[in-house]
Each structure stands twice: as structure tokens, then as C-alpha cells.
Design an enzyme around this catalytic site. Structure first.
Site, PDB file in Angstrom:
ATOM      1  N   SER A   1       0.876  -1.178   0.000  1.00  0.00           N
ATOM      2  CA  SER A   1       0.000   0.000   0.000  1.00  0.00           C
ATOM      3  C   SER A   1       0.908   1.222   0.000  1.00  0.00           C
ATOM      4  O   SER A   1       2.073   1.136   0.404  1.00  0.00           O
ATOM      5  CB  SER A   1      -0.933  -0.018   1.215  1.00  0.00           C
ATOM      6  OG  SER A   1      -0.202  -0.220   2.404  1.00  0.00           O
TER       7      SER A   1
ATOM      8  N   GLU B   1       1.334   5.505   0.754  1.00  0.00           N
ATOM      9  CA  GLU B   1       0.792   6.687   1.453  1.00  0.00           C
ATOM     10  C   GLU B   1       1.244   7.969   0.741  1.00  0.00           C
ATOM     11  O   GLU B   1       2.405   8.105   0.373  1.00  0.00           O
ATOM     12  CB  GLU B   1       1.293   6.676   2.899  1.00  0.00           C
ATOM     13  CG  GLU B   1       0.748   7.831   3.718  1.00  0.00           C
ATOM     14  CD  GLU B   1       1.088   7.680   5.191  1.00  0.00           C
ATOM     15  OE1 GLU B   1       0.838   6.599   5.764  1.00  0.00           O
ATOM     16  OE2 GLU B   1       1.607   8.644   5.753  1.00  0.00           O
TER      17      GLU B   1
ATOM     18  N   ASP C   1      -1.553  14.946  16.551  1.00  0.00           N
ATOM     19  CA  ASP C   1      -0.673  15.733  17.423  1.00  0.00           C
ATOM     20  C   ASP C   1      -1.239  17.142  17.560  1.00  0.00           C
ATOM     21  O   ASP C   1      -1.988  17.588  16.707  1.00  0.00           O
ATOM     22  CB  ASP C   1       0.739  15.792  16.819  1.00  0.00           C
ATOM     23  CG  ASP C   1       1.422  14.443  16.933  1.00  0.00           C
ATOM     24  OD1 ASP C   1       1.458  13.896  18.048  1.00  0.00           O
ATOM     25  OD2 ASP C   1       1.887  13.929  15.901  1.00  0.00           O
TER      26      ASP C   1
ATOM     27  N   PHE D   1      12.907  14.323  12.145  1.00  0.00           N
ATOM     28  CA  PHE D   1      11.553  13.798  12.313  1.00  0.00           C
ATOM     29  C   PHE D   1      11.572  12.573  13.239  1.00  0.00           C
ATOM     30  O   PHE D   1      10.702  12.413  14.096  1.00  0.00           O
ATOM     31  CB  PHE D   1      10.982  13.447  10.938  1.00  0.00           C
ATOM     32  CG  PHE D   1       9.516  13.180  10.964  1.00  0.00           C
ATOM     33  CD1 PHE D   1       8.627  14.121  11.483  1.00  0.00           C
ATOM     34  CD2 PHE D   1       9.008  11.981  10.490  1.00  0.00           C
ATOM     35  CE1 PHE D   1       7.269  13.867  11.528  1.00  0.00           C
ATOM     36  CE2 PHE D   1       7.644  11.712  10.529  1.00  0.00           C
ATOM     37  CZ  PHE D   1       6.778  12.663  11.046  1.00  0.00           C
TER      38      PHE D   1
ATOM     39  N   HIS E   1       3.759  -1.165   3.732  1.00  0.00           N
ATOM     40  CA  HIS E   1       3.136   0.152   3.522  1.00  0.00           C
ATOM     41  C   HIS E   1       4.280   1.134   3.270  1.00  0.00           C
ATOM     42  O   HIS E   1       5.187   1.265   4.102  1.00  0.00           O
ATOM     43  CB  HIS E   1       2.355   0.551   4.773  1.00  0.00           C
ATOM     44  CG  HIS E   1       1.619   1.855   4.648  1.00  0.00           C
ATOM     45  ND1 HIS E   1       0.434   1.990   3.957  1.00  0.00           N
ATOM     46  CD2 HIS E   1       1.909   3.090   5.129  1.00  0.00           C
ATOM     47  CE1 HIS E   1       0.017   3.253   4.032  1.00  0.00           C
ATOM     48  NE2 HIS E   1       0.898   3.938   4.724  1.00  0.00           N
TER      49      HIS E   1
HETATM   50  P1  FAD Z   1      -2.649   6.428  19.700  1.00  0.00           P
HETATM   51  O1  FAD Z   1      -2.227   5.154  19.072  1.00  0.00           O
HETATM   52  O2  FAD Z   1      -4.043   6.575  20.065  1.00  0.00           O
HETATM   53  O3  FAD Z   1      -1.781   6.679  20.973  1.00  0.00           O
HETATM   54  C1  FAD Z   1      -0.386   6.740  20.848  1.00  0.00           C
HETATM   55  C2  FAD Z   1       0.235   6.872  22.234  1.00  0.00           C
HETATM   56  O4  FAD Z   1      -0.252   8.038  22.888  1.00  0.00           O
HETATM   57  C3  FAD Z   1      -0.070   5.744  23.150  1.00  0.00           C
HETATM   58  O5  FAD Z   1       0.763   4.650  22.935  1.00  0.00           O
HETATM   59  C4  FAD Z   1       0.144   6.415  24.489  1.00  0.00           C
HETATM   60  O6  FAD Z   1       1.480   6.544  24.740  1.00  0.00           O
HETATM   61  C5  FAD Z   1      -0.392   7.779  24.243  1.00  0.00           C
HETATM   62  N1  FAD Z   1      -1.785   7.822  24.659  1.00  0.00           N
HETATM   63  C6  FAD Z   1      -2.881   7.809  23.854  1.00  0.00           C
HETATM   64  N2  FAD Z   1      -3.989   7.880  24.578  1.00  0.00           N
HETATM   65  C7  FAD Z   1      -3.596   7.967  25.877  1.00  0.00           C
HETATM   66  C8  FAD Z   1      -4.284   8.095  27.098  1.00  0.00           C
HETATM   67  N3  FAD Z   1      -5.616   8.147  27.166  1.00  0.00           N
HETATM   68  N4  FAD Z   1      -3.552   8.182  28.236  1.00  0.00           N
HETATM   69  C9  FAD Z   1      -2.200   8.140  28.186  1.00  0.00           C
HETATM   70  N5  FAD Z   1      -1.498   8.023  27.057  1.00  0.00           N
HETATM   71  C10 FAD Z   1      -2.179   7.935  25.914  1.00  0.00           C
HETATM   72  N6  FAD Z   1      -0.657  12.362  12.227  1.00  0.00           N
HETATM   73  C11 FAD Z   1      -1.425  13.267  11.589  1.00  0.00           C
HETATM   74  O7  FAD Z   1      -1.630  14.388  12.087  1.00  0.00           O
HETATM   75  N7  FAD Z   1      -2.003  12.997  10.372  1.00  0.00           N
HETATM   76  C12 FAD Z   1      -1.840  11.793   9.756  1.00  0.00           C
HETATM   77  O8  FAD Z   1      -2.375  11.577   8.664  1.00  0.00           O
HETATM   78  C13 FAD Z   1      -1.032  10.800  10.403  1.00  0.00           C
HETATM   79  N8  FAD Z   1      -0.849   9.590   9.860  1.00  0.00           N
HETATM   80  C14 FAD Z   1      -0.119   8.640  10.538  1.00  0.00           C
HETATM   81  C15 FAD Z   1      -0.012   7.352  10.000  1.00  0.00           C
HETATM   82  C16 FAD Z   1       0.711   6.361  10.658  1.00  0.00           C
HETATM   83  C17 FAD Z   1       0.793   4.972  10.054  1.00  0.00           C
HETATM   84  C18 FAD Z   1       1.366   6.666  11.892  1.00  0.00           C
HETATM   85  C19 FAD Z   1       2.187   5.623  12.594  1.00  0.00           C
HETATM   86  C20 FAD Z   1       1.255   7.939  12.434  1.00  0.00           C
HETATM   87  C21 FAD Z   1       0.512   8.933  11.780  1.00  0.00           C
HETATM   88  N9  FAD Z   1       0.338  10.212  12.321  1.00  0.00           N
HETATM   89  C22 FAD Z   1      -0.444  11.142  11.656  1.00  0.00           C
HETATM   90  C23 FAD Z   1       1.021  10.594  13.566  1.00  0.00           C
HETATM   91  C24 FAD Z   1       0.144  10.407  14.828  1.00  0.00           C
HETATM   92  O9  FAD Z   1      -0.954  11.279  14.771  1.00  0.00           O
HETATM   93  C25 FAD Z   1       1.004  10.734  16.036  1.00  0.00           C
HETATM   94  O10 FAD Z   1       2.023   9.794  16.191  1.00  0.00           O
HETATM   95  C26 FAD Z   1       0.276  10.970  17.359  1.00  0.00           C
HETATM   96  O11 FAD Z   1       1.218  11.431  18.317  1.00  0.00           O
HETATM   97  C27 FAD Z   1      -0.387   9.755  17.948  1.00  0.00           C
HETATM   98  O12 FAD Z   1      -1.516   9.398  17.256  1.00  0.00           O
HETATM   99  P2  FAD Z   1      -1.948   7.832  17.267  1.00  0.00           P
HETATM  100  O13 FAD Z   1      -3.230   7.649  16.591  1.00  0.00           O
HETATM  101  O14 FAD Z   1      -0.810   7.045  16.808  1.00  0.00           O
HETATM  102  O15 FAD Z   1      -2.175   7.673  18.830  1.00  0.00           O
END
Ligand code: FAD
Length: 301
Positions: free
Chosen positions: A16, A18, A110, A220, A270
């Protein structure tokens, strides 16, 4: 069996790609020439990122819609919880459903202020990615992918907490995790072991980043918790003002990483394409992927 013989057809490999939404006419042209070049490789899906704080909401939607309308590809739209109420996020999800999109990459995101700032959920918004995943699944029969961190998310206090977050996303309906990029394959395999030991069975697809700029990727990586091994720095050392050689080295590094993962049985990849096709195309070719003639005819048409 030696990979060079095993990979005589591409039937066991799926990929896939991105992309990120373009900001200018010129970037738009580059994106679309990359999409068209990679389309005949018949990826399982192509995803389009969502800018920090929802800053690319319209552009992500426009790119995804164009993929639906003008290609044979299955798009996946990234979506975050940042700076938006549940209602606003639900509107975006519904708009994707109405546009024929059936796959969302659900993320927390973020802070709009930038990586490194402390994250706080929007008052009326989704508090966790798991909540977002559950909502996406309740709005439509979407496929939902989520993130995974082979070296732990930088905010994670422990591996248990890290795996609890992934488990919550899976329990809410996520069916695939795509990893943050990594350069040392051992991180990936150790992570998959941890995930399986925690009883999580969804595919953990490695996210592969081509090092188009070593300086850029090192900066990064620091923010995302990915480590940059000394051997990688050594390979790019002295190439700061030599982009042509850097590109060749980047291709060699990514090919080595991907072929080694394939040797060890990984069949799903990916690619973070950075909207550039050549390097990714070459690696897919090495993996055994060949152009699908039917798709090619549609691209020509
Ligand atoms: P989650 O998986 O929900 O959480 C990540 C971590 O945050 C957890 O392991 C934990 O340490 C902490 N955490 C979460 N919830 C809690 C809680 N309730 N209490 C305590 N700790 C907590 N960012 C963008 O803005 N746009 C994008 O399109 C984008 N695409 C991405 C695609 C991929 C494949 C990846 C790996 C990252 C991407 N990101 C993107 C970055 C991502 O948004 C950041 O890494 C962000 O910091 C975490 O989002 P997540 O969904 O991975 O978090």
C-alpha cells in the site's frame, strides 16, 4: 527457500502507498504523476494523510475523492481527533462514506502547535483513538486501520500502556495496524512478538520510509520516537550536498530493509512515498510486483 526463487510471482506480496495532500499546483502534478505511475502495481489501497490539527481537511478530502473518481485504486483517508468536536469529525466521516470511501486510517493526531507540545483532547471531541474507531464503525461499514509503534510512542510510559492503547483500538474495531517507520528490522520483529503475546492478532504492516533527506528524517525521527542507527548515519555521511548520490543510497538502504523483511516472511508493506514514485516503484519491482495489464489499460484510457 532463497527469496530470489520464492519471489518468482508477486502473489504473496501486497503493498500500500501513502501520499500527502498537495499544497500547490506543482505539488499536485507531482502527486498525480506518482499515483499514475504506481497505480498499475495494483496496491491493496492508497492512503492520504490528514494535516496537523485538521489543516488539510478539504485537501485530503479532495485528493481522496479524485482517487475514487479517476483511478481503480481503493483510497484510505487518514483522520485525526485533533481540534474538532465529535460532530465535526462525524461530518467528515459521513462525507467520506457518501463519496464512496470505505477505509479510514484513524489516529489521535498531534497538537496543531507542533510535535513536542503536550496533547490535550478537544473539549467536545474524541478523547482517544479507540473512541474515534468505534464511531467510524458505527457510521458506516468502514475498514479501519490504526497506527503502531515498534519503538514505543514517545508519550508511552511503558510497553504495557503502549499495548493497552493498541488493544483498545482493536477492540473498538480496527482491523490493521501500520507501523511508524523504523530502520532496524529487529525493532519490528520484537514488537510483533510483544503484540502477539498480548493476544492481538491483527496484521501489523511495516511502514517503510525512503530516506530522501537524511537530515530531514533524523529530525523527524527524534520527534516520533524512531531511532536512527549509527550505520545509517554513516551511509549518508558526507552526502549533504550531493542529492543524486543520496537518492541512490536511499534506494539501496530501503531495498535492503524491505528485502530482508521479505526474507523473514513479511508479505505486506506500507510505503511512505513522500509523493515520489521512482524509488518505491523499483523496490516493488524487486519484491516481484509487476504491472497489472488491466489497470494499465484503465490508466491509459
Ligand atoms: P494512539 O495510538 O491513540 O496513541 C499513541 C500513544 O499516545 C499511546 O501509545 C500512548 O502513549 C499515548 N496515549 C494515547 N492515549 C492515551 C491516554 N488516554 N492516556 C495516556 N497516554 C495515551 N498524524 C497526523 O496528524 N495525520 C496523519 O495523517 C497521520 N498519519 C499517521 C499514519 C501512521 C501509520 C502513523 C504511525 C502515524 C501517523 N500520524 C499522523 C502521527 C500520529 O498522529 C502521532 O504519532 C500521534 O502522536 C499519535 O496518534 P496515534 O493515533 O498514533 O495515537
Amino acid at each position: 527457500i532463497d527469496r530470489r526463487f520464492r519471489l518468482n510471482g508477486a502473489s504473496d506480496i501486497s503493498v500500500s502507498f501513502e501520499f500527502f495532500p498537495p499544497k500547490s499546483e506543482k505539488m499536485e502534478q507531482r502527486l498525480w504523476s506518482s499515483i499514475k505511475r504506481l497505480e498499475p502495481l495494483a496496491p491493496s489501497f492508497v492512503s492520504v494523510t490528514y494535516g496537523a490539527g485538521g489543516s488539510t481537511r478539504e485537501r485530503t478530502h479532495a485528493t481522496v475523492s479524485r482517487i475514487v473518481n479517476e483511478t481503480c485504486l481503493k483510497p484510505a483517508a487518514h483522520l485525526t481527533c485533533v481540534d474538532a468536536t465529535k460532530e465535526e469529525v462525524n461530518e467528515v466521516i459521513q462525507a467520506y462514506w457518501d463519496a464512496g470511501v470505505r477505509h479510514i486510517v484513524a489516529l489521535r493526531g498531534d497538537p496543531a502547535a507542533g510535535l513536542g507540545e503536550k496533547y490535550a483532547p478537544h473539549e467536545g471531541g474524541y478523547r482517544t483513538t479507540a473512541d474515534l474507531v468505534a464511531s467510524i464503525r458505527s457510521i458506516g461499514d468502514f475498514e479501519v486501520s490504526v497506527s503502531a509503534y515498534p519503538e514505543k510512542h514517545p508519550e508511552s510510559p511503558s510497553w504495557d500502556a503502549e499495548l493497552d492503547v493498541l488493544k483498545a483500538k482493536v477492540d473498538a474495531g480496527a482491523t490493521r495496524a501500520i507501523t511508524q517507520f523504523f530502520f532496524d528490522n529487529d525493532h519490528y520483529f520484537r514488537y510483533v512478538d510483544r503484540v502477539r503475546s498480548a493476544g492481538i492478532t491483527i496484521p501489523i504492516v511495516p511502514g517503510i520510509v525512503p530516506v530522501t533527506s537524511f537530515k530531514g528524517i533524523s529530525g523527524f525521527a527524534k520527534k516520533t520516537g524512531a531511532s536512527v542507527p549509527g550505520w545509517l548515519a554513516h551511509r549518508f555521511n558526507g552526502l549533504g550536498d550531493d542529492p543524486r548520490t543520496s537518492e541512490l543510497v536511499a534506494a539501496a538502504v530501503a531495498a535492503e530493509q524491505v528485502m530482508s523483511l521479505a526474507d523473514d516472511g513479511v508479505e505486506d508493506f506500507h510505503f511512505y512515498t513522500m509523493n515520489k514514485a521512482d524509488l518505491v516503484y523499483a523496490i516493488c519491482h524487486m519484491l516481484g510486483l509487476r504491472e497489472n495489464r488491466k489497470v494499465r489499460t484503465s490508466v491509459a484510457a
